[in-house]
Design a protein around this motif. Structure first.
Motif, short mmCIF file in Angstrom:
data_model
loop_
_atom_site.label_atom_id
_atom_site.label_comp_id
_atom_site.label_asym_id
_atom_site.label_seq_id
_atom_site.Cartn_x
_atom_site.Cartn_y
_atom_site.Cartn_z
N GLY A 12 11.00 7.05 17.48
CA GLY A 12 11.56 6.41 16.30
C GLY A 12 10.83 5.14 15.91
N THR A 13 9.52 5.14 16.04
CA THR A 13 8.72 3.95 15.75
C THR A 13 8.57 3.76 14.24
OG1 THR A 13 7.48 4.30 17.79
CG2 THR A 13 6.52 2.81 16.17
N ASN A 14 8.80 2.55 13.78
CA ASN A 14 8.70 2.26 12.35
C ASN A 14 7.23 2.20 11.92
OD1 ASN A 14 11.49 2.05 11.90
ND2 ASN A 14 11.51 -0.09 12.55
N CYS A 15 6.89 3.03 10.94
CA CYS A 15 5.59 2.99 10.28
C CYS A 15 5.81 2.40 8.90
CB CYS A 15 5.00 4.39 10.18
SG CYS A 15 3.43 4.50 9.27
N TYR A 16 4.93 1.51 8.47
CA TYR A 16 5.07 0.86 7.17
C TYR A 16 3.83 1.11 6.32
CZ TYR A 16 8.75 -1.70 9.62
OH TYR A 16 9.86 -2.04 10.36
N VAL A 17 4.07 1.36 5.04
CA VAL A 17 3.00 1.45 4.05
C VAL A 17 3.23 0.30 3.07
CG1 VAL A 17 1.90 2.85 2.29
CG2 VAL A 17 2.85 3.95 4.34
N VAL A 18 2.23 -0.56 2.92
CA VAL A 18 2.39 -1.81 2.17
C VAL A 18 1.35 -1.86 1.06
CG1 VAL A 18 2.57 -4.31 2.37
CG2 VAL A 18 3.07 -2.88 4.36
N ALA A 19 1.82 -2.18 -0.15
CA ALA A 19 0.93 -2.25 -1.31
C ALA A 19 1.43 -3.33 -2.27
CB ALA A 19 0.89 -0.90 -2.03
N PRO A 20 0.55 -3.84 -3.13
CA PRO A 20 1.01 -4.79 -4.14
C PRO A 20 2.02 -4.16 -5.09
CG PRO A 20 -1.38 -4.87 -3.93
CD PRO A 20 -0.92 -3.68 -3.16
N ALA A 21 1.84 -2.87 -5.39
CA ALA A 21 2.73 -2.16 -6.30
C ALA A 21 2.39 -0.69 -6.24
CB ALA A 21 2.60 -2.69 -7.73
N ALA A 22 3.23 0.15 -6.82
CA ALA A 22 2.93 1.58 -6.91
C ALA A 22 1.65 1.80 -7.68
CB ALA A 22 4.10 2.30 -7.59
N GLY A 23 0.90 2.84 -7.28
CA GLY A 23 -0.32 3.18 -7.97
C GLY A 23 -1.53 2.37 -7.57
N GLU A 24 -1.41 1.56 -6.51
CA GLU A 24 -2.52 0.70 -6.11
C GLU A 24 -2.99 1.03 -4.69
OE1 GLU A 24 -2.21 -3.40 -7.01
OE2 GLU A 24 -0.93 -3.10 -8.76
N GLU A 25 -3.92 0.22 -4.19
CA GLU A 25 -4.38 0.38 -2.81
C GLU A 25 -3.28 -0.09 -1.85
OE1 GLU A 25 -9.20 -0.05 -3.26
OE2 GLU A 25 -8.04 -1.84 -2.74
N CYS A 26 -3.37 0.38 -0.60
CA CYS A 26 -2.31 0.05 0.37
C CYS A 26 -2.89 -0.08 1.78
CB CYS A 26 -1.21 1.10 0.35
SG CYS A 26 -1.71 2.71 1.02
N VAL A 27 -2.06 -0.63 2.65
CA VAL A 27 -2.35 -0.76 4.08
C VAL A 27 -1.26 -0.01 4.84
CG1 VAL A 27 -2.51 -2.38 6.01
CG2 VAL A 27 -3.51 -2.97 3.80
N ILE A 28 -1.66 0.70 5.89
CA ILE A 28 -0.71 1.43 6.73
C ILE A 28 -0.59 0.70 8.06
CG2 ILE A 28 -0.24 3.62 7.88
CD1 ILE A 28 -2.12 4.88 5.68
N ILE A 29 0.63 0.40 8.46
CA ILE A 29 0.88 -0.33 9.70
C ILE A 29 1.55 0.60 10.71
CG2 ILE A 29 2.09 -2.28 10.77
CD1 ILE A 29 1.99 -3.71 8.09
N ASP A 30 0.92 0.77 11.86
CA ASP A 30 1.46 1.51 13.01
C ASP A 30 1.85 2.96 12.70
OD1 ASP A 30 1.09 -0.76 14.50
OD2 ASP A 30 3.21 -1.22 14.77
N PRO A 31 0.87 3.81 12.38
CA PRO A 31 1.17 5.23 12.25
C PRO A 31 1.25 5.89 13.63
CG PRO A 31 -1.16 4.86 11.80
CD PRO A 31 -0.54 3.50 12.06
N GLY A 32 2.45 6.00 14.14
CA GLY A 32 2.66 6.48 15.50
C GLY A 32 2.86 7.97 15.60
N HIS A 33 3.62 8.38 16.61
CA HIS A 33 3.84 9.78 16.92
C HIS A 33 4.46 10.51 15.72
CE1 HIS A 33 6.25 12.98 19.25
NE2 HIS A 33 4.98 13.35 19.28
N GLN A 34 3.79 11.57 15.28
CA GLN A 34 4.26 12.43 14.19
C GLN A 34 4.46 11.65 12.87
OE1 GLN A 34 7.76 14.33 15.84
NE2 GLN A 34 6.53 15.89 16.88
N ALA A 35 3.65 10.62 12.66
CA ALA A 35 3.79 9.82 11.44
C ALA A 35 2.92 10.31 10.29
CB ALA A 35 3.44 8.36 11.72
#
Length: 235
Positions: A12-35
């Motif tokens: 149950g590890t939290n994976c986060y996708v972070v972007a300035p807004a929809a439709g833009e570039e993003c950063v992915i934080i901690d893509p763990g098991h089955q993420a």
């Protein structure tokens, strides 16, 4: 700012996708098991293009999908050098076997492009600023990421397994150390504003103010007590 998070996999590890807004570039934080599937669904839903994967630490529940996610989008992964070995040798990092059936679902190893994080680094990714703090205790190479506060939104603190709502990360695995954990809480967490939003590696969202008032570990370090008085909990 757009932050889409979801719990993934057996832990149950939290994976986060972070972007300035929809439709833009993003950063992915901690893509763990089955993420990986959750990442792809999030990218499609918000029309996002990844530019990097950043990792709070090297435990398999936080890095298991790094290779497929980075490979699918041809992006680098960022990790502290002290935890880099865990991507290729997850069982050594845990001090025990994590089980052959589970191992059969994992892509163990490093992505093609790996960058190393340092304490105090200022990352500018996808048009966003992230400050990096080395925060050992859960692992030797644990780090946190924090976005700056603005007049519209508070700072967001991606704490990994340093700080949870009501608790902290466990310190009984290889590389864990309660004294280092308490020192990291003192140096990295206590100076943050109460309004800072905490998005941790496991569990619900909280704030620094809430944790300062109720988290027994933060209350302990704020009082100047050492590890001999530490509550023996953690995840």
């Amino acid at each position: 700012m757009l932050i889409a998070g979801f719990p993934a996999g057996a832990w149950g590890t939290n994976c986060y996708v972070v972007a300035p807004a929809a439709g833009e570039e993003c950063v992915i934080i901690d893509p763990g098991h089955q993420a990986a599937q959750g990442v792809e669904e999030t990218l499609k839903k918000h029309r996002l293009k990844p530019v990097a994967v950043v990792l709070t630490h090297g435990h398999i529940d936080h890095v298991a999908s790094v290779v497929p996610v980075c490979g699918a989008h041809d992006v680098p992964a960022w990790i502290h050098p002290a935890d880099r070995y865990m991507m290729s040798d997850p069982e050594k990092a845990l001090g025990r076997s994590i089980g052959m059936p589970l191992m059969g679902e994992l892509t163990v190893g490093e992505p093609d492009d790996v960058h190393e994080l340092t304490d105090g680094a200022a990352l500018k990714l996808a048009g966003m600023d992230f400050s990096v703090a080395h925060a050992p205790g859960h692992t030797k190479g644990s780090v946190t990421f924090r976005t700056p506060e603005t007049s519209e939104i508070p700072s967001v603190f991606f704490s990994g397994d340093l700080l949870f709502a009501g608790s902290i990360g466990r310190t009984d695995l290889p590389g864990g150390d309660m004294d280092e954990m308490l020192a990291s809480l003192t140096r990295v967490v206590l100076p943050l504003d109460n309004s800072t939003v905490v998005l941790s590696g496991h569990g619900p969202q909280t704030t620094i103010g809430q944790e300062r008032a109720t988290n027994p570990y933060l209350r302990q370090v704020a009082s100047g007590l050492g590890s001999e008085q530490a509550p023996r909990r953690g995840m």
